[in-house]
Design a protein around this motif. Structure first.
Motif, PDB file in Angstrom:
ATOM      1  N   TRP A 105      40.523  42.741  42.350  1.00  0.00           N
ATOM      2  CA  TRP A 105      39.677  43.676  41.596  1.00  0.00           C
ATOM      3  C   TRP A 105      39.440  43.133  40.190  1.00  0.00           C
ATOM      4  N   THR A 108      37.186  39.947  40.095  1.00  0.00           N
ATOM      5  CA  THR A 108      35.770  40.282  40.265  1.00  0.00           C
ATOM      6  C   THR A 108      35.196  40.877  38.981  1.00  0.00           C
ATOM      7  N   TYR A 109      35.944  41.794  38.384  1.00  0.00           N
ATOM      8  CA  TYR A 109      35.497  42.410  37.128  1.00  0.00           C
ATOM      9  C   TYR A 109      35.326  41.365  36.031  1.00  0.00           C
ATOM     10  N   ARG A 169      32.581  46.611  37.945  1.00  0.00           N
ATOM     11  CA  ARG A 169      33.895  46.900  38.521  1.00  0.00           C
ATOM     12  C   ARG A 169      33.728  47.247  40.000  1.00  0.00           C
ATOM     13  N   PRO A 170      34.522  46.663  40.883  1.00  0.00           N
ATOM     14  CA  PRO A 170      34.396  46.963  42.313  1.00  0.00           C
ATOM     15  C   PRO A 170      34.631  48.440  42.602  1.00  0.00           C
ATOM     16  N   SER A 171      33.926  48.962  43.589  1.00  0.00           N
ATOM     17  CA  SER A 171      33.993  50.397  43.897  1.00  0.00           C
ATOM     18  C   SER A 171      35.031  50.740  44.960  1.00  0.00           C
ATOM     19  N   TRP A 172      35.605  49.743  45.625  1.00  0.00           N
ATOM     20  CA  TRP A 172      36.457  50.036  46.785  1.00  0.00           C
ATOM     21  C   TRP A 172      37.651  50.926  46.443  1.00  0.00           C
TER      22      TRP A 172
END
Length: 217
Positions: A105, A108-109, A169-172
């Motif tokens: 996470w 990726t951010y 920011r990833p949403s998962w």
């Protein structure tokens, strides 16, 4: 109650308050050591943060309220809902980050932050780095609690998770939390970034107002 993110930032959610203040009374605050709040030169922990929020509710003599948090403030609002369920009517997460400390996470951010960047509001005060670090450390310790995910899955309060399609920011992590709660809904706003109101104010306003009206009616 609006809870801004950071941690360590002063309140920056006044533009969000304008979207809903004809439907309800809106309360905002600067956390300890941030903005106009007093500072003793030290940081503090999650439990103290939550008690401060509850003290504000008691000071206003409000029996129960809707809690809306943005970014890290959304995550704090979720934990407040767990520890003070008797104080909550409903909970809204705007661009939350979830109860995680995940390397993928973060990678990726950080990559998207460097490659793409993001639109940000003009903050009136600089973030307090000591408060930021102390609360980050406290948060990472808090989310290791063995019963945390079980407790979240047993929440019964109406919950709404709003995310931005273009958030770096990833949403998962937020999708996971939303799916844990039975009385929950996940909405993603097309073309929006992390500070949704800067580009998609009308879309955000409609979603917030619809949720709040279920209580004010």
């Amino acid at each position: 109650m609006l809870i801004s993110g950071g941690p360590g930032s002063s309140n920056y959610l006044e533009p969000v308050s304008y979207l809903i203040d004809d439907n309800c009374e809106v309360i905002m605050f600067d956390p300890k050591g941030c903005g106009r709040s007093s500072y003793d030169g030290k940081g503090y922990d999650i439990e103290s943060c939550l008690k401060d929020i509850e003290c504000i509710r008691e000071e206003y003599e409000i029996k129960r309220w809707v809690v809306i948090g943005h970014s890290w403030g959304a995550d704090l609002g979720l934990v407040y809902s767990l520890l003070f369920p008797q104080s909550i009517l409903g909970y809204i997460s705007i661009s939350g980050t979830g109860v995680q400390n995940d390397r993928d996470w973060k990678d990726t951010y950080n990559r998207k932050k460097e490659e793409i960047g993001e639109l940000k509001p003009d903050f009136e005060y600089k973030a307090n780095k000591v408060v930021h670090r102390s609360l980050i450390n406290s948060w990472r310790e808090f989310i290791k609690k063995p019963e945390l995910l079980k407790d979240i899955s047993q929440l019964q309060l109406p919950s709404l998770f709003i995310y931005a399609e273009e958030d770096i920011r990833p949403s998962w992590s937020i999708r996971q939390i939303s799916n844990l709660i039975s009385n929950s809904r996940y909405i993603e706003i097309k073309g929006a970034e992390h500070y949704i109101w800067l580009s998609k104010k009308n879309e955000l306003a409609e979603i917030l107002r619809t949720f709040i009206k279920t209580f004010t009616n």
